[in-house]
Design a protein around this motif. Sequence first.
Motif, PDB file in Angstrom:
ATOM      1  N   ILE A   1       0.861  -1.184   0.000  1.00  0.00           N
ATOM      2  CA  ILE A   1       0.000   0.000   0.000  1.00  0.00           C
ATOM      3  C   ILE A   1       0.896   1.233   0.000  1.00  0.00           C
ATOM      4  N   THR A   2       0.604   2.170  -0.906  1.00  0.00           N
ATOM      5  CA  THR A   2       1.268   3.469  -0.808  1.00  0.00           C
ATOM      6  C   THR A   2       0.216   4.547  -0.622  1.00  0.00           C
ATOM      7  N   VAL A   3       0.558   5.510   0.215  1.00  0.00           N
ATOM      8  CA  VAL A   3      -0.311   6.664   0.479  1.00  0.00           C
ATOM      9  C   VAL A   3       0.533   7.892   0.208  1.00  0.00           C
ATOM     10  N   GLY A   4       0.278   8.583  -0.887  1.00  0.00           N
ATOM     11  CA  GLY A   4       1.137   9.702  -1.257  1.00  0.00           C
ATOM     12  C   GLY A   4       2.564   9.204  -1.388  1.00  0.00           C
ATOM     13  N   ASP A   5       3.469   9.835  -0.658  1.00  0.00           N
ATOM     14  CA  ASP A   5       4.881   9.442  -0.726  1.00  0.00           C
ATOM     15  C   ASP A   5       5.238   8.335   0.259  1.00  0.00           C
ATOM     16  N   PHE A   6       4.267   7.900   1.029  1.00  0.00           N
ATOM     17  CA  PHE A   6       4.566   6.908   2.066  1.00  0.00           C
ATOM     18  C   PHE A   6       4.338   5.489   1.562  1.00  0.00           C
ATOM     19  N   GLU A   7       5.312   4.634   1.809  1.00  0.00           N
ATOM     20  CA  GLU A   7       5.142   3.199   1.567  1.00  0.00           C
ATOM     21  C   GLU A   7       4.555   2.630   2.853  1.00  0.00           C
ATOM     22  N   ALA A   8       3.215   2.585   2.887  1.00  0.00           N
ATOM     23  CA  ALA A   8       2.537   2.259   4.148  1.00  0.00           C
ATOM     24  C   ALA A   8       2.916   0.885   4.665  1.00  0.00           C
ATOM     25  N   THR A   9       3.255  -0.016   3.772  1.00  0.00           N
ATOM     26  CA  THR A   9       3.531  -1.389   4.177  1.00  0.00           C
ATOM     27  C   THR A   9       5.016  -1.663   4.418  1.00  0.00           C
TER      28      THR A   9
END
Length: 256
Positions: free
Chosen positions: A74-82
């Motif tokens: 999962i990515t949220v904007g610039d964040f690699e959530a996982t």
Amino acid sequence: MSELVGTPEQVISDPAGVVIDDLHKSFGDVEVLKGIDMTVSPGQVVCLIGASGSGKSTLLRCVNRLEDPDAGRITVGDFEATDLDVNLDAMRRQIGMVFQQFNLFPHLSVLENCTITPRRVLKQSRDEAEREALHQLDLVGLKHLADRRPAQLSGGQQQRVAIARALTMKPSLMLFDEPTSALDPETVGEVLAIMRDLARAGMTMIVVTHEMGFAREVADRVVFLDKGVVVEEGTAKQVIGAPTQPRTQDFLRRVL
Ligand code: ADP
Ligand code: MG
């Protein structure tokens, strides 16, 4: 009551996109999400529909890592959530979440509910936090109730406070988990109106809802989830208006 609801004065300058790739999540032996793929472009509104138990809340909760996925990305904007080393605090600051139960602090005033997190987390001064909170409360038509306690407000008003509170953190993504399911029917509309304004302002939104009218009007895409699988997705016109899959047709017959 003549509250002014819906003043789309804000513009969301930096909405985040969300990409979900082959997401799996089990609880014990039960696989609740069985390989979900979903993309939400910045500023888009996706409505997630499906029967109780199909995995909608679990999917939302994986996006801000209230649940840890077993597999997938999962990515949220610039964040690699996982990613294991993702800065979860920084990521979660960008994600506002609104639940069926409003989760306001009962012992704090409406204003304090909206300032406590910006003061604690963003280290804003009281003045700065109150100015922004009053602005957000104004946008949801509730500035005049800033000194009240949550229990003195209707359910719809409390949910509008919960949305204002989330917006004080300047999120770039908003997750809504059945935000109107616990409301008296007469207050559902005022909450949906706020959400519509937020969508028009350009917020990226993932909305779990049974409000098919809202989905038809506001959603860029509708995703139908059944037993942990995306069965059908497309525009509201396609998915709600002319579903092709029998499971979607069944579900809609029951909710419409
Ligand atoms: P929905 O939001 O679509 O109703 P949920 O994501 O809440 O569905 O739940 C999907 C399934 O996962 C349900 O069978 C539920 O009982 C199960 N589940 C959800 N959370 C947990 C948990 N923390 N532990 C065990 N089972 C869970
Ligand atoms: Mg749920």
